[in-house]
Enzyme design. Structure first.
Site, PDB file in Angstrom:
ATOM      1  N   SER A  80       0.847  -1.187   0.000  1.00  0.00           N
ATOM      2  CA  SER A  80       0.000   0.000   0.000  1.00  0.00           C
ATOM      3  C   SER A  80       0.882   1.237   0.000  1.00  0.00           C
ATOM      4  O   SER A  80       2.018   1.220  -0.497  1.00  0.00           O
ATOM      5  CB  SER A  80      -0.910  -0.071   1.228  1.00  0.00           C
ATOM      6  OG  SER A  80      -1.809   1.002   1.257  1.00  0.00           O
ATOM      7  N   TYR A  85      -2.695   7.444  -8.542  1.00  0.00           N
ATOM      8  CA  TYR A  85      -1.966   6.634  -7.556  1.00  0.00           C
ATOM      9  C   TYR A  85      -2.721   6.585  -6.221  1.00  0.00           C
ATOM     10  O   TYR A  85      -2.873   5.515  -5.620  1.00  0.00           O
ATOM     11  CB  TYR A  85      -0.560   7.217  -7.383  1.00  0.00           C
ATOM     12  CG  TYR A  85       0.372   6.359  -6.556  1.00  0.00           C
ATOM     13  CD1 TYR A  85       0.903   5.182  -7.074  1.00  0.00           C
ATOM     14  CD2 TYR A  85       0.720   6.722  -5.259  1.00  0.00           C
ATOM     15  CE1 TYR A  85       1.768   4.395  -6.319  1.00  0.00           C
ATOM     16  CE2 TYR A  85       1.584   5.946  -4.501  1.00  0.00           C
ATOM     17  CZ  TYR A  85       2.105   4.778  -5.040  1.00  0.00           C
ATOM     18  OH  TYR A  85       2.957   3.996  -4.284  1.00  0.00           O
ATOM     19  N   LYS A 144      -4.279   3.236  -4.479  1.00  0.00           N
ATOM     20  CA  LYS A 144      -3.838   2.682  -3.192  1.00  0.00           C
ATOM     21  C   LYS A 144      -5.002   2.673  -2.181  1.00  0.00           C
ATOM     22  O   LYS A 144      -5.043   1.789  -1.306  1.00  0.00           O
ATOM     23  CB  LYS A 144      -2.632   3.453  -2.662  1.00  0.00           C
ATOM     24  CG  LYS A 144      -1.373   3.244  -3.509  1.00  0.00           C
ATOM     25  CD  LYS A 144      -0.930   1.777  -3.568  1.00  0.00           C
ATOM     26  CE  LYS A 144       0.374   1.593  -4.321  1.00  0.00           C
ATOM     27  NZ  LYS A 144       0.834   0.204  -4.390  1.00  0.00           N
TER      28      LYS A 144
HETATM   29  P1  NAP Z   1       9.959   0.158  -8.729  1.00  0.00           P
HETATM   30  O1  NAP Z   1      11.397   0.074  -8.353  1.00  0.00           O
HETATM   31  O2  NAP Z   1       9.570   1.058  -9.838  1.00  0.00           O
HETATM   32  O3  NAP Z   1       9.472  -1.339  -9.015  1.00  0.00           O
HETATM   33  C1  NAP Z   1       8.181  -1.597  -9.496  1.00  0.00           C
HETATM   34  C2  NAP Z   1       8.067  -3.074  -9.812  1.00  0.00           C
HETATM   35  O4  NAP Z   1       6.733  -3.313 -10.292  1.00  0.00           O
HETATM   36  C3  NAP Z   1       9.038  -3.525 -10.891  1.00  0.00           C
HETATM   37  O5  NAP Z   1       9.586  -4.775 -10.530  1.00  0.00           O
HETATM   38  C4  NAP Z   1       8.154  -3.652 -12.123  1.00  0.00           C
HETATM   39  O6  NAP Z   1       8.637  -4.707 -12.947  1.00  0.00           O
HETATM   40  C5  NAP Z   1       6.839  -4.070 -11.489  1.00  0.00           C
HETATM   41  N1  NAP Z   1       5.684  -3.829 -12.358  1.00  0.00           N
HETATM   42  C6  NAP Z   1       5.202  -2.661 -12.815  1.00  0.00           C
HETATM   43  N2  NAP Z   1       4.154  -2.874 -13.612  1.00  0.00           N
HETATM   44  C7  NAP Z   1       3.978  -4.228 -13.664  1.00  0.00           C
HETATM   45  C8  NAP Z   1       3.059  -5.066 -14.326  1.00  0.00           C
HETATM   46  N3  NAP Z   1       2.085  -4.584 -15.119  1.00  0.00           N
HETATM   47  N4  NAP Z   1       3.164  -6.411 -14.145  1.00  0.00           N
HETATM   48  C9  NAP Z   1       4.133  -6.923 -13.350  1.00  0.00           C
HETATM   49  N5  NAP Z   1       5.029  -6.171 -12.694  1.00  0.00           N
HETATM   50  C10 NAP Z   1       4.948  -4.838 -12.858  1.00  0.00           C
HETATM   51  O7  NAP Z   1       9.066   0.613  -7.507  1.00  0.00           O
HETATM   52  P2  NAP Z   1       9.027   0.215  -5.953  1.00  0.00           P
HETATM   53  O8  NAP Z   1       9.237   1.457  -5.195  1.00  0.00           O
HETATM   54  O9  NAP Z   1       9.848  -0.979  -5.687  1.00  0.00           O
HETATM   55  O10 NAP Z   1       7.468  -0.133  -5.848  1.00  0.00           O
HETATM   56  C11 NAP Z   1       6.975  -1.370  -5.385  1.00  0.00           C
HETATM   57  C12 NAP Z   1       5.633  -1.131  -4.709  1.00  0.00           C
HETATM   58  O11 NAP Z   1       5.821  -0.297  -3.567  1.00  0.00           O
HETATM   59  C13 NAP Z   1       4.596  -0.430  -5.569  1.00  0.00           C
HETATM   60  O12 NAP Z   1       3.329  -1.013  -5.367  1.00  0.00           O
HETATM   61  C14 NAP Z   1       4.604   0.995  -5.035  1.00  0.00           C
HETATM   62  O13 NAP Z   1       3.383   1.648  -5.257  1.00  0.00           O
HETATM   63  C15 NAP Z   1       4.866   0.742  -3.572  1.00  0.00           C
HETATM   64  N6  NAP Z   1       5.374   1.889  -2.816  1.00  0.00           N
HETATM   65  C16 NAP Z   1       6.597   2.416  -3.106  1.00  0.00           C
HETATM   66  C17 NAP Z   1       7.041   3.519  -2.377  1.00  0.00           C
HETATM   67  C18 NAP Z   1       8.377   4.165  -2.643  1.00  0.00           C
HETATM   68  O14 NAP Z   1       8.677   5.206  -2.004  1.00  0.00           O
HETATM   69  N7  NAP Z   1       9.221   3.618  -3.501  1.00  0.00           N
HETATM   70  C19 NAP Z   1       6.245   4.060  -1.362  1.00  0.00           C
HETATM   71  C20 NAP Z   1       5.007   3.477  -1.089  1.00  0.00           C
HETATM   72  C21 NAP Z   1       4.585   2.382  -1.816  1.00  0.00           C
HETATM   73  P3  NAP Z   1       8.586  -4.735 -14.563  1.00  0.00           P
HETATM   74  O15 NAP Z   1       8.678  -3.327 -15.035  1.00  0.00           O
HETATM   75  O16 NAP Z   1       9.757  -5.597 -14.868  1.00  0.00           O
HETATM   76  O17 NAP Z   1       7.286  -5.396 -14.895  1.00  0.00           O
END
Ligand code: NAP
Length: 252
Positions: free
Chosen positions: A140, A154, A158
């Site tokens: 989330s 977004y 969420k």
């Molecule tokens: P990230 O580094 O951009 O990684 C996103 C991942 O999601 C990648 O492995 C990407 O892989 C995958 N993805 C995107 N679209 C996809 C699809 N259609 N099918 C399968 N895989 C898909 O971002 P992250 O920060 O690690 O984000 C992971 C989660 O944490 C997300 O849900 C994000 O909303 C949440 N989040 C992140 C933060 C933050 O500050 N970074 C804060 C709160 C929540 P491919 O492109 O290879 O498919």
């Protein structure tokens, strides 16, 4: 509390980088067999090879139900069951004010962030039931309960994920299926680079050094599988809270 995932199988979506990659490596380190699902074939294959025999890479676009069902089927076929599902895949691009947003692109975020989580739960819960129970962790965000300029897609996505966490937990807890959300705070990943480049709201202006490492989020995901985390079931566990960081052992 030490996490022991020996004998457990975890399927992690969005495992090609960032939080999902960290979660896969950390859970494998705690003894789990891990299935890495994402669209970037070479990345998940490289990470799975580095983890070793306890890892499997499955190409999967979470916005397509058939792909997610196939990833669950491959998990069960390869490792014999499914115990932990991490619905982590998510996107924030393109960041734009609602009145200037592109309807097609806005919808793609919903297809990934909302339908992707629904697809994971829809395909994963029956498999976990057949494995005697399990834990689903939906990634989330603080955006589930607050709004920021340029993030209408977004935040709406969420908020819907939090609702799915509540609904899925209420419907399945009697079958030994726990569903819990993780609100990780800001994490130093590709997504934060996209946010910084947008410059549109206060999160984009945060000092990079304030973001937590993806490993902290991975440790939190692993900890949420344990019985110690049960009190958080059906809601979002916030990693911004010092008390919660302490419970996991991230800070003294
Ligand atoms: P990230 O580094 O951009 O990684 C996103 C991942 O999601 C990648 O492995 C990407 O892989 C995958 N993805 C995107 N679209 C996809 C699809 N259609 N099918 C399968 N895989 C898909 O971002 P992250 O920060 O690690 O984000 C992971 C989660 O944490 C997300 O849900 C994000 O909303 C949440 N989040 C992140 C933060 C933050 O500050 N970074 C804060 C709160 C929540 P491919 O492109 O290879 O498919």
């Amino acid at each position: 509390m030490r996490v022991d995932l020996t004998g457990k199988t975890a399927l992690i979506t969005g495992a090609s980088r960032g939080i999902g990659e960290a979660a896969a490596r950390i859970m494998a380190g705690y003894g789990a067999r891990v299935v890495l699902a994402a669209r970037s074939k070479s990345d998940i294959e490289r990470i799975a090879a580095e983890i070793g025999d306890a890892a499997l890479a499955v190409v999967c676009d979470v916005s397509r139900y058939d792909d997610v069902q196939a990833a669950v089927d491959a998990t069960v076929e390869h490792f014999g069951g499914l115990n932990v599902l991490v619905n982590n895949a998510g996107i924030i691009d393109p960041i734009a004010r609602l009145d200037q947003s592109d309807p097609e692109a806005w919808g793609r975020v919903i297809d990934t962030n909302v339908k992707g989580v629904y697809h994971g739960l829809r395909a994963g819960i029956p498999a976990m039931k057949r494995s005697g129970g399990g834990v689903a962790i939906n990634i989330s965000s603080g955006a589930a309960i607050s709004t920021l300029e340029g993030w209408s897609h977004y935040c709406a996505s969420k908020a819907a994920v939090l609702s799915l966490t509540r609904a899925a937990h209420a419907e399945n807890m009697q079958d030994n299926i726990r569903v819990v959300g993780l609100s990780p705070g800001t994490v130093a990943t590709e997504m934060q680079r996209t946010i910084k480049a947008s410059g549109i709201n206060p999160v984009a202006l945060l000092n990079w050094a304030w973001h937590i490492s993806p490993d902290w989020a991975g440790e939190a995901i692993a900890w949420l599988t344990t019985d110690a985390a049960k009190e958080h079931d059906g809601g979002d566990f916030s990693l911004k809270s010092k008390e919660n960081q302490r419970a996991i052992g991230l800070v003294a």
